[in-house]
Write an enzyme that holds these catalytic residues in place. Structure first.
Site, PDB file in Angstrom:
ATOM      1  CE  LYS A 164       8.649   3.490   5.618  1.00 15.16           C
ATOM      2  NZ  LYS A 164       6.830   3.854   5.107  1.00 15.16           N
TER       3      LYS A 164
ATOM      4  N   GLY B 245       3.412   5.461   9.304  1.00 23.23           N
ATOM      5  CA  GLY B 245       4.377   5.774   8.055  1.00 23.23           C
ATOM      6  C   GLY B 245       5.586   5.669   7.592  1.00 23.23           C
TER       7      GLY B 245
ATOM      8  CG  ASP C  70       7.461  -0.649   4.668  1.00 19.66           C
ATOM      9  OD1 ASP C  70       6.841  -1.311   3.135  1.00 19.66           O
ATOM     10  OD2 ASP C  70       6.747  -0.357   4.657  1.00 19.66           O
TER      11      ASP C  70
HETATM   12  O1  C5P Z   1       3.623  -7.184   4.371  1.00 21.23           O
HETATM   13  P1  C5P Z   1       2.695  -6.037   5.548  1.00 21.23           P
HETATM   14  O2  C5P Z   1       2.869  -7.089   6.073  1.00 21.23           O
HETATM   15  O3  C5P Z   1       3.006  -4.603   5.622  1.00 21.23           O
HETATM   16  O4  C5P Z   1       0.974  -5.330   4.998  1.00 21.23           O
HETATM   17  C1  C5P Z   1       0.346  -5.483   5.470  1.00 21.23           C
HETATM   18  C2  C5P Z   1      -1.026  -5.069   4.654  1.00 21.23           C
HETATM   19  O5  C5P Z   1      -0.806  -4.003   3.954  1.00 21.23           O
HETATM   20  C3  C5P Z   1      -1.018  -6.330   3.890  1.00 21.23           C
HETATM   21  O6  C5P Z   1      -1.616  -7.284   4.305  1.00 21.23           O
HETATM   22  C4  C5P Z   1      -2.016  -5.745   2.361  1.00 21.23           C
HETATM   23  O7  C5P Z   1      -3.308  -5.296   3.050  1.00 21.23           O
HETATM   24  C5  C5P Z   1      -1.353  -3.851   2.426  1.00 21.23           C
HETATM   25  N1  C5P Z   1       0.231  -3.832   1.411  1.00 21.23           N
HETATM   26  C6  C5P Z   1      -0.382  -3.790   0.890  1.00 21.23           C
HETATM   27  N2  C5P Z   1       0.174  -3.661  -0.271  1.00 21.23           N
HETATM   28  C7  C5P Z   1       1.818  -3.765  -0.537  1.00 21.23           C
HETATM   29  C8  C5P Z   1       2.140  -3.994   1.191  1.00 21.23           C
HETATM   30  C9  C5P Z   1       0.843  -4.066   1.663  1.00 21.23           C
HETATM   31  O8  C5P Z   1      -1.966  -3.688  -0.248  1.00 21.23           O
HETATM   32  N3  C5P Z   1       2.231  -3.324  -1.325  1.00 21.23           N
END
Ligand code: C5P
Length: 287
Positions: free
Chosen positions: A13, A104, A142
């Site tokens: 994406k 990303g 995501d």
């Molecule tokens: O949800 P995911 O495991 O991909 O997120 C990884 C880290 O990225 C989270 O623990 C957080 O530190 C950060 N994050 C965030 N806000 C979001 C998505 C991710 O702070 N909306």
């Protein structure tokens, strides 16, 4: 009798815009983002097997960067759907990796979403879309959007997904052999008292209309300044894409990849030819 297998595409994406609204008590950040799936894909194949295992294949620079063990999001997805599916068995999960890792571009999340869909079919779990979305949300912010598949407006921490209408667009992508971890990028944003970008309504309208000339200058990502400050080569890539004639350029997600928007396929090839290592993508893919 050969083992049964199911194959699913996992699409990278691009974040057309990424607006960080603020930090939350649970450690995440509220955000708004328009994501579009692209023509850059991993292929995920699942086959009947005695135990669960993940095999990552592809060019060494990309496949070598993927953890095959506990941190692999496809394996996390397999374990999560296994808990929810009475008919879960073993499975061999083969990921043909082409999407740069931690770039990303949502590659790990896309692999996890494709694994959920493929195992739901292989194992005959018959889990409905809402149940799969619940599982996806627990795997990563995501993953629900990647499961939904099309262009989407994400909100909350990313798990709230509304379909968006976006005309096919062409891009030149610059990626790096290093990634940026999202927790780092969001923490840097906190430490910097980071910016929140503009109301995305004009950008959304231009994207729906397929008006690349209007979309270009409106692309934005609130995580750019803090990532650029640590990785000047990412900022340089954006400058190079603009200098090569892109209508606009933006870092995707928490980086390190950068995309430059073109007016069409031929223009995307011209821009990519002028920037070292750039490749052409469509996103959302042209029919
Ligand atoms: O949800 P995911 O495991 O991909 O997120 C990884 C880290 O990225 C989270 O623990 C957080 O530190 C950060 N994050 C965030 N806000 C979001 C998505 C991710 O702070 N909306």
């Amino acid at each position: 009798m050969g083992a049964r297998q199911v194959i699913r595409e996992a699409r990278a994406k691009i974040n057309v815009f990424l607006r960080v609204l603020g930090a939350r008590e649970d450690g995440y950040h509220d955000l708004e983002s328009l994501i579009v799936p692209t023509s850059l894909v991993d292929a995920v194949t699942v086959k009947d097997a005695d135990a669960l295992r993940v095999d990552v294949r592809g060019p060494a620079w990309v496949a070598g960067a993927v953890p095959a063990g506990g941190l692999n999001l496809a394996l996390v997805a397999a374990l999560a759907i296994g808990d929810a599916c009475p008919d879960a068995r073993g499975a061999e999960i083969v990921i043909e990796k082409r999407i740069p890792v931690a770039g990303g571009l949502g590659g790990g999340s896309a692999d996890a979403a494709a694994t959920l869909l493929a195992l739901n079919e292989l194992w005959g779990c018959a889990l409905d879309p809402a149940t799969l979305a619940d599982i996806a949300e627990r795997i990563g912010s995501d993953v629900p959007a990647m499961l939904a598949g099309g262009p989407a407006l994400m909100s909350g921490r990313g798990e709230l997904v509304a379909p968006a209408e976006v005309a096919p667009l062409w891009w030149a992508l610059v990626h790096f052999e290093f990634g940026v971890r999202s927790p780092d990028a969001y923490r840097w944003w906190d430490e910097a008292g980071g910016p929140t970008g503009p109301d995305p309504e004009p950008l959304l309208a231009a994207a729906t209309a397929g008006d690349a000339g209007a979309v270009g200058p409106l692309l934005f990502n609130d995580l750019e300044p803090v990532v650029f400050a640590r990785h000047p080569q990412v900022e340089q890539a954006k400058a190079s894409l603009l200098q090569a004639g892109a209508l606009g350029a933006v870092m995707s997600g928490s980086g390190s990849s950068v995309v430059g928007l073109a007016s069409g396929e031929e223009h995307a090839r011209e821009v990519a030819a002028r920037v070292a290592g750039a490749v052409v993508l469509s996103g959302p893919p042209a029919p």
